[in-house]
Design a protein around this motif. Structure first.
Motif, PDB file in Angstrom:
ATOM      1  N   UNK A   1     -11.188 -10.725 -95.273  1.00 39.66           N
ATOM      2  CA  UNK A   1     -10.488 -11.675 -94.569  1.00 39.66           C
ATOM      3  C   UNK A   1      -9.667 -12.557 -95.448  1.00 39.66           C
ATOM      4  N   UNK A   2     -10.445 -13.158 -96.483  1.00 39.75           N
ATOM      5  CA  UNK A   2      -9.695 -13.930 -97.558  1.00 39.75           C
ATOM      6  C   UNK A   2      -8.648 -13.193 -98.167  1.00 39.75           C
ATOM      7  N   UNK A   3      -8.954 -11.883 -98.518  1.00 45.00           N
ATOM      8  CA  UNK A   3      -7.540 -11.351 -99.194  1.00 45.00           C
ATOM      9  C   UNK A   3      -6.719 -10.841 -98.165  1.00 45.00           C
ATOM     10  N   UNK A   4      -6.853 -10.715 -96.829  1.00 42.97           N
ATOM     11  CA  UNK A   4      -5.824 -10.479 -95.926  1.00 42.97           C
ATOM     12  C   UNK A   4      -5.185 -11.704 -95.515  1.00 42.97           C
ATOM     13  N   UNK A   5      -5.732 -12.783 -95.713  1.00 45.45           N
ATOM     14  CA  UNK A   5      -5.018 -13.996 -95.528  1.00 45.45           C
ATOM     15  C   UNK A   5      -3.848 -14.309 -96.730  1.00 45.45           C
ATOM     16  N   UNK A   6      -4.486 -13.843 -97.917  1.00 47.16           N
ATOM     17  CA  UNK A   6      -3.448 -13.958 -99.052  1.00 47.16           C
ATOM     18  C   UNK A   6      -2.280 -13.196 -98.905  1.00 47.16           C
ATOM     19  N   UNK A   7      -2.813 -11.936 -98.508  1.00 42.86           N
ATOM     20  CA  UNK A   7      -1.709 -11.042 -98.254  1.00 42.86           C
ATOM     21  C   UNK A   7      -0.586 -11.521 -97.306  1.00 42.86           C
ATOM     22  N   UNK A   8      -1.078 -11.975 -95.996  1.00 40.36           N
ATOM     23  CA  UNK A   8      -0.523 -12.497 -95.157  1.00 40.36           C
ATOM     24  C   UNK A   8       0.451 -13.574 -95.547  1.00 40.36           C
ATOM     25  N   UNK A   9       0.095 -14.402 -96.468  1.00 37.95           N
ATOM     26  CA  UNK A   9       0.899 -15.548 -96.832  1.00 37.95           C
ATOM     27  C   UNK A   9       1.989 -15.235 -97.717  1.00 37.95           C
ATOM     28  N   UNK A  10       1.438 -14.106 -98.799  1.00 34.21           N
ATOM     29  CA  UNK A  10       2.273 -13.610 -99.880  1.00 34.21           C
ATOM     30  C   UNK A  10       3.361 -12.865 -99.010  1.00 34.21           C
ATOM     31  N   UNK A  11       3.228 -11.983 -97.705  1.00 36.46           N
ATOM     32  CA  UNK A  11       4.224 -11.365 -97.305  1.00 36.46           C
ATOM     33  C   UNK A  11       5.318 -12.201 -96.467  1.00 36.46           C
ATOM     34  N   UNK A  12       4.778 -13.518 -95.977  1.00 35.32           N
ATOM     35  CA  UNK A  12       5.600 -14.287 -95.298  1.00 35.32           C
ATOM     36  C   UNK A  12       6.417 -15.155 -96.328  1.00 35.32           C
ATOM     37  N   UNK A  13       5.944 -15.170 -97.539  1.00 35.60           N
ATOM     38  CA  UNK A  13       6.681 -15.960 -98.524  1.00 35.60           C
ATOM     39  C   UNK A  13       7.798 -15.275 -99.106  1.00 35.60           C
ATOM     40  N   UNK A  14       7.719 -13.661 -99.222  1.00 32.81           N
ATOM     41  CA  UNK A  14       8.458 -13.010-100.129  1.00 32.81           C
ATOM     42  C   UNK A  14       9.827 -13.078 -99.924  1.00 32.81           C
ATOM     43  N   UNK A  15      10.659 -13.313-100.851  1.00 26.69           N
ATOM     44  CA  UNK A  15      12.092 -13.372-100.660  1.00 26.69           C
ATOM     45  C   UNK A  15      12.946 -12.142-101.529  1.00 26.69           C
ATOM     46  N   UNK A  16      12.319 -12.274-102.823  1.00 24.98           N
ATOM     47  CA  UNK A  16      13.071 -11.262-103.785  1.00 24.98           C
ATOM     48  C   UNK A  16      13.137 -10.000-103.489  1.00 24.98           C
ATOM     49  N   UNK A  17      11.944  -9.388-103.396  1.00 22.43           N
ATOM     50  CA  UNK A  17      11.782  -7.962-103.212  1.00 22.43           C
ATOM     51  C   UNK A  17      12.124  -7.493-101.781  1.00 22.43           C
ATOM     52  N   UNK A  18      12.036  -8.441-100.727  1.00 20.83           N
ATOM     53  CA  UNK A  18      12.587  -8.159 -99.405  1.00 20.83           C
ATOM     54  C   UNK A  18      14.046  -8.235 -99.427  1.00 20.83           C
TER      55      UNK A  18
END
Lengths: 256, 286
Positions: A186-203
């Motif tokens: 779950x902690x890994x999933x939360x980190x992934x969730x935050x990274x996904x919401x945050x990403x600008x460059x790749x998106x």
């Protein structure tokens, strides 16, 4: 013997440095002044404007859809990967481990650029699907690292004990391994969730004309100065949610 | 369990992530290098056949200043980040567990806050009408028309700001494992605080230092959003050129050639570190 106060002082300066711009931003979101040079009184005005900005809520919805589905996929792939990396020692795992670590150090622009090259050359239209693929790819390594850290503390004799007591392999995994591993996953999933919401460059590289995630929306709002104070309000809400998510993730990782 | 079953189980567990990364990480990276040798077509795609033209264009001396600036910005960012993160990691490892958690959370929150928002925050802080400019003008530190934004200094400042957590976190992880009684021993033997810090603590967290340096340097090399948002026209980095070739010029092969160059610039230092660490481990074992 007393030791030098210098490290403590530097720590304090760094913390102030890290938070100063955020504090100014949050304060300005309640400031009636447009540029925040002076305090011109408290206002909810910018939050009201944000509430009416439908395109922001539309892109938030897209962002959440991608973040939830990408972190779920990354959680499954990452947990399997971490288990394999922890359990086996072979040339296969050497290659596997290299492939998991490289995306962590690959600059965003290169990952975005190379995924774009893949999609252009294979003729896949960029949009929701390509953003999702990109997000799963960069989240995967982070989830694996978090779960792997968790597995290193895991006592595998518990599984043997369960097996000795007559549990089947499936039962042992379901009743012992998964529940004990769940906080890490779950902690890994939360980190992934935050990274996904945050990403600008790749998106930015792999998004199509119709799909605008929240960071893409913020970037285009930053170009028109009319909406600047509204970004302050939006940012404040995002920083608050980050704080809650980070605190939650900390609790999950600390629980044994 | 037979070794055959063991082997198939291993493959079964490894295959999903391995296949995913092969298709969406390795193949795309190879494609970037391949695309550098393909001609561009007018619609922003890739034409048929092969050409060396792009490679020649990219070797143009006009790129040298940009390349130099990219390396210079990244180098300064790395040095400043390490100089700040080392004492901070030292401090974090020395305080009690509760304070440690608080400090860690304080480092992680700005790190996890949206990247664009953090740049935007600096933009409004340094804005000509913003609070910092007004304060500095009021204190007579700068003149009325001085610009805090859009110069190389601003780019460096924001680069350091965004990269700092990448230096603090690995250094803290190393400092946490460091045996602090060694410092007391050094003191007992007559070393001053600075000497015991530089001769005992710094070598003790060498591994963390190397991974922090590589992390910050490599991440800085690929930046383009920061120079674009807070930099001036003469503060472009290599990443800015790549983004420009993709989105303004719609020339994918040209962008790929630049990206391939950046990829080499990233992989070579990492390879050196990997070899050095493996070599170091053997040395320690013998």
């Amino acid at each position: 013997m007393r030791h030098s106060r210098l490290p403590a002082l530097i720590t304090l300066v760094v913390i102030v440095f890290l938070f100063a711009p955020l504090v100014v931003l949050i304060t300005n979101s309640f400031n009636a002044s447009r540029f925040g040079g002076e305090w011109e009184g408290f206002t909810w005005n910018w939050y009201e404007k944000l509430w009416e900005a439908e395109e922001v809520w539309e892109s938030l919805w897209i962002t959440l859809k991608i973040a939830v589905s990408a972190s779920l996929a990354a959680m499954i792939l990452g947990t399997l990967a971490a288990y394999a990396l922890h359990r086996f020692r072979s040339w296969l795992q050497d290659v596997h481990s290299l492939l998991i670590t490289l995306p962590l150090v690959m600059p965003d622009i290169l990952m975005g650029m190379s995924l774009l090259a893949l999609f252009v050359l294979t003729g896949v239209e960029t949009g929701l699907l390509t953003i999702w693929i990109a997000h799963v790819t960069f989240c995967l390594s982070f989830v694996t690292m978090v779960v792997l850290g968790r597995l290193q503390d895991f006592d595998f004799t518990l599984i043997d004990a369960a097996r000795d007591l007559g549990a089947t392999r499936v039962q042992a995994v379901k009743k012992i391994l998964l529940p004990l591993l769940l906080p890490g996953v779950l902690a890994g999933g939360l980190l992934a969730f935050t990274l996904s919401i945050d990403d600008y460059v790749i998106t930015f590289f792999v998004s199509g004309p119709g799909t605008t995630t929240l960071p893409l929306r913020v970037a285009s709002m930053m170009k028109t100065s009319r909406s600047l104070p509204v970004i302050n309000a939006l940012s404040t809400l995002l920083i608050a949610s980050t704080f809650i998510l980070a605190a939650l993730s900390f609790r999950l990782q600390r629980r044994a | 369990m037979s070794t055959d079953r063991q082997r198939s189980k291993q493959w079964l567990l490894t295959l999903p992530s391995l296949a995913w990364l092969a298709v969406f990480f390795v193949i795309p990276a190879v494609l970037v290098i391949v695309t550098a040798f393909r001609p561009a077509d007018l619609h922003g795609g890739v034409g048929a056949g092969w050409t060396m033209a792009t490679v020649h264009e990219v070797s143009d001396p006009a790129y040298v200043p940009i390349l130099w600036r990219t390396v210079w910005f990244s180098g300064v960012t790395t040095l400043v980040c390490l100089a700040l993160a080392l004492p901070m990691a030292f401090q974090m490892a020395r305080v009690g567990p509760r304070m440690r958690q608080v400090l860690l959370l304080l480092v992680v929150i700005p790190f996890l806050s949206n990247f664009l928002i953090r740049i935007f925050a600096w933009k409004s802080l340094l804005h000509p009408e913003g609070p910092l400019t007004r304060l500095l003008v009021w204190l007579h530190f700068i003149s009325e028309d001085a610009m805090l934004l859009n110069n190389a200094g601003t780019v460096l400042l924001v680069l350091i700001y965004t990269q700092l957590p990448f230096a603090i976190l690995p250094l803290y992880a190393a400092a946490e494992k460091f045996d602090f009684s060694l410092l007391d021993a050094a003191r007992d033997l007559g070393a001053g605080p600075w000497r015991s810090f530089s001769k005992v603590f710094v070598p003790g967290v060498r591994r963390g230092l190397v991974s922090a340096a590589v992390m910050v340097f490599v991440c800085s090399l690929g930046q383009y959003v920061i120079p674009q948002m807070v930099g001036g026209a003469s503060d472009e980095m290599l990443g800015s050129k790549i983004a420009q070739r993709v989105f303004s010029d719609r020339n994918l092969p040209h962008a790929s050639a630049l990206a391939a160059g950046l990829m080499l610039a990233v992989l070579v230092p990492m390879l050196i570190v990997a070899v050095w660490q493996r070599f170091g481990r053997k040395e320690a074992a013998s």
